[in-house]
Design a protein around this motif. Structure first.
Motif, short mmCIF file in Angstrom:
data_model
loop_
_atom_site.label_atom_id
_atom_site.label_comp_id
_atom_site.label_asym_id
_atom_site.label_seq_id
_atom_site.Cartn_x
_atom_site.Cartn_y
_atom_site.Cartn_z
N TRP A 205 11.91 -5.81 -2.68
CA TRP A 205 11.96 -5.09 -3.68
C TRP A 205 10.82 -3.83 -4.02
O TRP A 205 10.80 -2.83 -4.25
N PHE A 206 9.73 -4.89 -3.99
CA PHE A 206 8.39 -4.25 -3.86
C PHE A 206 8.06 -3.25 -2.66
O PHE A 206 7.72 -2.28 -3.12
N PRO B 31 4.62 10.60 -4.89
CA PRO B 31 3.60 10.01 -5.67
C PRO B 31 3.11 10.46 -7.07
O PRO B 31 3.59 11.60 -7.42
N CYS B 32 2.78 9.59 -7.82
CA CYS B 32 2.53 9.81 -9.16
C CYS B 32 1.54 8.58 -9.78
O CYS B 32 1.75 7.29 -9.49
N PRO B 33 0.37 8.96 -10.33
CA PRO B 33 -0.80 8.19 -10.75
C PRO B 33 -0.07 7.13 -11.69
O PRO B 33 -0.50 5.76 -11.39
N ARG B 34 0.71 7.31 -12.47
CA ARG B 34 1.38 6.13 -13.39
C ARG B 34 2.01 5.01 -12.55
O ARG B 34 1.95 3.80 -12.85
N LEU C 249 2.77 -0.18 -9.70
CA LEU C 249 2.73 -0.97 -8.46
C LEU C 249 1.72 -1.57 -8.28
O LEU C 249 1.97 -2.91 -7.70
N ARG C 250 0.35 -1.29 -8.51
CA ARG C 250 -0.63 -2.25 -8.57
C ARG C 250 -0.54 -3.61 -9.26
O ARG C 250 -0.98 -4.76 -8.90
N ARG D 248 -2.91 0.51 0.21
CA ARG D 248 -3.76 1.77 0.80
C ARG D 248 -2.65 2.96 0.61
O ARG D 248 -3.19 4.04 0.33
N VAL D 249 -1.54 2.79 0.84
CA VAL D 249 -0.70 4.02 0.49
C VAL D 249 -0.40 4.51 -0.86
O VAL D 249 -0.13 5.55 -0.82
#
Length: 157
Positions: free
Chosen positions: A18-19, A30-33, A38-39, A71-72
């Motif tokens: 799922w991750f 991509p989106c900073p939020r 995800l981190r 890294r992605v």
């Protein structure tokens, strides 16, 4: 493995898949939020303790590689898999299986150089034989730009 340990492995495998799908989704838009989320999700997932010692050790080792594995999130253009790299070395592995490898270091170096050139030409859409023929000065070959110029032209702006 006990039934409880097997279930722990199955649950973690599903959570990791799922991750992974979340990373693929992020990669498409991509989106900073979402990167921050995800981190945090990575930390929750890989700091989790299952009670199965071998699995917990694996999760700890993977968590230590967080920067490399995520890294992605900083570079969405990076592939999430190594299929391309594995495909690049497949010809070497097949050759080694058939012939037992090279006899000398010079032979290995020559094989590696030519294989690298061939793979690079293929990725750039250039005939390897045309490239090699032009570099060797065969008069019937059409002109082919030097490899650095071809790579520069193919690189995204």
């Amino acid at each position: 493995m006990t039934p409880d340990q097997g279930q722990a492995v199955d649950v973690m495998r599903q959570l990791i898949w799922w991750f992974y799908h979340g990373l693929k989704s992020y990669q498409r838009s991509p989106c900073p939020r979402r990167a921050a989320a995800l981190r945090a999700r990575f930390d929750r997932l890989f700091k989790r303790r299952t009670g199965y010692v071998m699995l917990d050790r694996l999760l700890t080792r993977l968590h230590r590689r967080k920067h490399e594995l995520l890294r992605v999130l900083d570079r969405p253009e990076i592939p999430l898999h190594t299929n391309g790299s594995e495909n690049d070395i497949r010809a070497v592995v097949i050759k080694r299986k058939i012939s037992g490898g090279t006899v000398s270091d010079a032979g290995r170096d020559a094989r590696d150089v030519l294989l690298g050139l061939m793979k690079t030409c293929t990725k750039l859409g250039v005939s390897f034989f045309a490239y090699l023929g032009h570099r060797l000065g065969i008069p019937t070959q059409t002109a082919v730009l030097p490899l650095p110029d071809l790579v520069s032209q193919a690189a995204p702006a």
